[in-house]
Motif scaffolding. Structure first.
Motif, PDB file in Angstrom:
ATOM      1  N   GLU A 153       0.832  -1.205   0.000  1.00 50.85           N
ATOM      2  CA  GLU A 153       0.000   0.000   0.000  1.00 50.85           C
ATOM      3  C   GLU A 153       0.868   1.258   0.000  1.00 50.85           C
ATOM      4  O   GLU A 153       0.608   2.215  -0.716  1.00 50.85           O
ATOM      5  N   HIS A 154       1.930   1.237   0.806  1.00 50.47           N
ATOM      6  CA  HIS A 154       2.848   2.380   0.853  1.00 50.47           C
ATOM      7  C   HIS A 154       3.525   2.591  -0.499  1.00 50.47           C
ATOM      8  O   HIS A 154       3.595   3.709  -1.001  1.00 50.47           O
ATOM      9  N   TRP A 155       4.014   1.502  -1.078  1.00 50.15           N
ATOM     10  CA  TRP A 155       4.704   1.565  -2.371  1.00 50.15           C
ATOM     11  C   TRP A 155       3.768   2.116  -3.445  1.00 50.15           C
ATOM     12  O   TRP A 155       4.146   2.982  -4.232  1.00 50.15           O
ATOM     13  N   LYS A 156       2.543   1.624  -3.458  1.00 46.38           N
ATOM     14  CA  LYS A 156       1.578   2.078  -4.463  1.00 46.38           C
ATOM     15  C   LYS A 156       1.149   3.522  -4.244  1.00 46.38           C
ATOM     16  O   LYS A 156       0.688   4.178  -5.181  1.00 46.38           O
ATOM     17  N   SER A 157       1.300   4.036  -3.041  1.00 49.24           N
ATOM     18  CA  SER A 157       0.929   5.427  -2.764  1.00 49.24           C
ATOM     19  C   SER A 157       1.971   6.417  -3.294  1.00 49.24           C
ATOM     20  O   SER A 157       1.695   7.604  -3.411  1.00 49.24           O
ATOM     21  N   GLU A 158       3.163   5.923  -3.616  1.00 48.22           N
ATOM     22  CA  GLU A 158       4.207   6.786  -4.166  1.00 48.22           C
ATOM     23  C   GLU A 158       3.918   7.072  -5.632  1.00 48.22           C
ATOM     24  O   GLU A 158       3.288   6.266  -6.323  1.00 48.22           O
TER      25      GLU A 158
END
Length: 175
Positions: free
Chosen positions: A29-34
């Motif tokens: 989720e964090h990676w995709k938020s970048e």
């Protein structure tokens, strides 16, 4: 050093309740938020480490081995990023290579501890563990079926609904 909360939570689950599935979810989720063009590849490497251990714990040694080798390839190319995340790069690579060899030999899962070398990160992780009611730096509970087989037991209603929505969209766009 200021670390993303998703990363701290990843470490809490990785070293606390050993919920590798949750580790994967948090960092994905964090990676995709970048932003797409600035996504850090190290997140994928860390996700793959957790997924690899999840597979090893379930005795899917081939999947674990393949995933760990993929993680090693990523981590080995991300020395500066690994160090920025408060991890000992050389110790981490050595640890991952050793675990990959164990997976290849189909050795039973044992809890793995990432080599954190930033004391302030350890302090933050301990505090966050306490907030979440998770015991920091503990062994995996191999008798916890919901933990060991989490992906097969989770509610997939939203995932299935999203796939059906995408399928309908594709079908409608072809007409």
């Amino acid at each position: 050093m200021n670390y993303p909360i998703a990363y701290v939570d990843y470490l809490v689950h990785f070293h606390g309740d050993r919920d590798y599935f949750e580790c994967h979810e948090l960092l994905e989720e964090h990676w995709k938020s970048e932003e797409l063009d600035t996504r850090k590849h190290i997140w994928v490497g860390l996700i793959q480490i957790a997924v690899s251990l999840y597979h090893q714990r379930r005795e899917n040694y081939n999947g674990a081995y393949r995933m760990m080798n993929s993680a090693i390839r990523i981590v080995s190319n991300e020395k500066a990023e690994v160090q920025k995340l408060g991890l000992d790069y050389d110790a981490l690579l050595k640890l991952l290579h050793k675990r990959a060899e164990e997976m290849k030999q189909q050795k039973k899962y044992e809890s793995l501890y990432l080599p954190i070398n930033d004391p302030s990160l350890t302090t933050v992780c301990i505090e966050r563990s306490n907030e979440k009611g998770i015991t920091w730096w503990s062994e995996s509970d191999l008798n916890n079926i919901s933990l060991v087989h989490r992906h097969t037991l989770r509610d997939r209603t939203s995932v299935i609904a999203e796939r059906e929505k995408n399928l309908r969209y594709k079908q409608n766009s072809r007409q």
